[in-house]
Motif scaffolding. Sequence first.
Motif, PDB file in Angstrom:
ATOM      1  N   GLU A 288      39.665  -9.870  -5.653  1.00  0.00           N
ATOM      2  CA  GLU A 288      40.512  -9.111  -6.585  1.00  0.00           C
ATOM      3  C   GLU A 288      41.992  -9.480  -6.467  1.00  0.00           C
ATOM      4  OE1 GLU A 288      39.909  -4.965  -5.875  1.00  0.00           O
ATOM      5  OE2 GLU A 288      39.680  -5.283  -3.728  1.00  0.00           O
ATOM      6  N   ASP A 289      42.387 -10.010  -5.279  1.00  0.00           N
ATOM      7  CA  ASP A 289      43.795 -10.441  -5.157  1.00  0.00           C
ATOM      8  C   ASP A 289      44.016 -11.828  -5.766  1.00  0.00           C
ATOM      9  OD1 ASP A 289      42.668 -12.222  -3.415  1.00  0.00           O
ATOM     10  OD2 ASP A 289      43.592 -11.406  -1.597  1.00  0.00           O
ATOM     11  N   GLY A 290      42.956 -12.384  -6.373  1.00  0.00           N
ATOM     12  CA  GLY A 290      43.124 -13.662  -7.081  1.00  0.00           C
ATOM     13  C   GLY A 290      42.739 -14.875  -6.254  1.00  0.00           C
ATOM     14  N   THR A 291      42.456 -14.690  -4.952  1.00  0.00           N
ATOM     15  CA  THR A 291      42.087 -15.829  -4.113  1.00  0.00           C
ATOM     16  C   THR A 291      40.759 -16.416  -4.579  1.00  0.00           C
ATOM     17  OG1 THR A 291      43.004 -14.568  -2.286  1.00  0.00           O
ATOM     18  CG2 THR A 291      41.836 -16.603  -1.720  1.00  0.00           C
TER      19      THR A 291
ATOM     20  N   ALA B 230      36.965 -17.668   0.655  1.00  0.00           N
ATOM     21  CA  ALA B 230      38.123 -16.937   0.095  1.00  0.00           C
ATOM     22  C   ALA B 230      38.737 -16.022   1.156  1.00  0.00           C
ATOM     23  CB  ALA B 230      37.685 -16.131  -1.128  1.00  0.00           C
ATOM     24  N   LEU B 231      37.895 -15.312   1.887  1.00  0.00           N
ATOM     25  CA  LEU B 231      38.405 -14.403   2.928  1.00  0.00           C
ATOM     26  C   LEU B 231      39.183 -15.184   3.981  1.00  0.00           C
ATOM     27  CD1 LEU B 231      35.258 -12.116   3.484  1.00  0.00           C
ATOM     28  CD2 LEU B 231      37.363 -11.512   2.263  1.00  0.00           C
TER      29      LEU B 231
ATOM     30  N   PRO C  24      36.952  -7.082  -0.369  1.00  0.00           N
ATOM     31  CA  PRO C  24      37.552  -6.838  -1.680  1.00  0.00           C
ATOM     32  C   PRO C  24      36.539  -7.125  -2.799  1.00  0.00           C
ATOM     33  CG  PRO C  24      38.841  -8.411  -0.391  1.00  0.00           C
ATOM     34  CD  PRO C  24      37.604  -8.144   0.373  1.00  0.00           C
ATOM     35  N   GLN C  25      36.823  -6.593  -3.965  1.00  0.00           N
ATOM     36  CA  GLN C  25      35.978  -6.839  -5.144  1.00  0.00           C
ATOM     37  C   GLN C  25      35.815  -8.358  -5.348  1.00  0.00           C
ATOM     38  OE1 GLN C  25      35.275  -3.856  -6.721  1.00  0.00           O
ATOM     39  NE2 GLN C  25      33.734  -4.866  -7.993  1.00  0.00           N
ATOM     40  N   VAL C  26      34.585  -8.772  -5.618  1.00  0.00           N
ATOM     41  CA  VAL C  26      34.312 -10.202  -5.809  1.00  0.00           C
ATOM     42  C   VAL C  26      33.847 -10.443  -7.243  1.00  0.00           C
ATOM     43  CG1 VAL C  26      32.827 -12.127  -5.133  1.00  0.00           C
ATOM     44  CG2 VAL C  26      33.648 -10.527  -3.399  1.00  0.00           C
TER      45      VAL C  26
END
Lengths: 371, 138
Positions: B64-67, B89-90, B23-25
């Motif tokens: 991008e999911d806020g994590t 994060a992942l 995801p976008q970082v």
Amino acid sequence: MYVAVKGGEAAIEAAHKLLAKERRGDASVLELTTDQIREQLSLAVNRVMSEGSLYDPDLAALAIKQARGDLIEAIFLARAYRTTLPRFGYSEPANTSAMAIRRRISATYKDLPGGQVLGPTFDYTHRLLDPSLAGEGNFPAVEKTETGDAEVSPHVAALLNNEGLIEENLPQNPDADVSDLTRGALEFPADRDLRLQALARGDEGFLLALGYSTQLGFGRTHPFAGEIRMGEVEVSFVPEELGFEVPLGEVTLTECEMVTQFAGSADAAPQFTRGYGLVFGHSERKAMAMALVDRSLRTAEFGEDVVAPAQDAEFVLSHADNIQATGFVEHLKLPHYVDFQAELVLLRQLRAEWEAERGKTDGASPKEAAE
Amino acid sequence: MRICAQATEAELTQALADFGAIPQVEDVRSPEEGLVMLRGRIGGDGAAFNAGEATVTRAVIRLEDGTLGYSYLLGRSRTKARLAAIIDALGQNEDRRAQLRTCLIEPVTQRRSAETKARNEETAATRVNFFTVVRGED
């Protein structure tokens, strides 16, 4: 008082260029890389990390290269670098019982749980120069012995502790902060945590000489090397924003526990006492010297008289730091022209007064002689 | 987080390459170098004391999911700190964690156990048994 001087910029710049040329040496010889220093001069790297009080093998290797192998200069570079960085906090205390052991010996017990392994040591070598190392290195194949999971290797002191024959280490006082030399001035009396921090970054040669002095009778403690161990230990840190322990990685440490003669009183039975050394990297001589001096600095704690230099905390801790020491000694070579002129004027005045005084007595003495 | 501390920078780079779509970082705190004061215990098990500092690099990123992903690692590699924060994060998502198992945890654990085995065997070959020699007069 030191009076500043100005000027000399061009000469200083030229001197630094010349230094860079000298550092490189004969240009027809291959240049050293910092990787080579880190891997092949690893004990020098360890010394710079331990006395620079900064664990970072790559930085230490760079410092050694820049300092042309002058380790105190390299330590100075490491200390200067650390002042440029923010402090994130304090690690959790490293658990040396869980060390992945690469060397572990005891001079007090032949057979101990976990056994003794010599590891990569200079001990028992014949100290004969090996001409084969002057060429491209041929090193012998390393021997291996099948082994299961590493055995648990409890600290040797724990064995004596089971019988109550050795003093127990005091647990952390929950109300007291751990002293930190880098956050405040060294003050006396210094508690043992502060003393150990100062010794851990202290000059190996200075501590070695002091440790030696205790063996030769200046504050005798009759030590045994209870245990020396070297290997890797995981260190972890609790970041404020996370609130849980985060493993930072592994560091190599050398630990030494000296067991020394008894202390006892009307209330407490005689027991062995302890001296402790913990040093970055594989730095065995330093760890042993640190343990000797640590015990020696506990003299007053055991009700013994402070009679020798190695027992005097103010003397030892005020002079153990080789960067402070070299700073003050080496500042003497900076221009002191104004100071010196002042002393010259003073000396000339004293001489004039002395001669005037003598002239008076000289004038008087022939008369006396005539009488 | 332990596996990131044990992995090399190359292993982390490889793991993210093998991971597939990431995801976008976004950098919340760009990688920053600093110091942690390492502590020991007096006598190995007593009160804490400050043994000396170590260089540590930290980073915080947001997916991008806020994590949020964090890292604190010995050394001065900004690249490694950022990669480790992304992996942190992942790893907070269960499916992604399973994916990380194959592309990061297994290869690093394998390498480490091979290295540990070799080192233990080399060390075990230097195991010493001293004998106390009985003296003649006894």
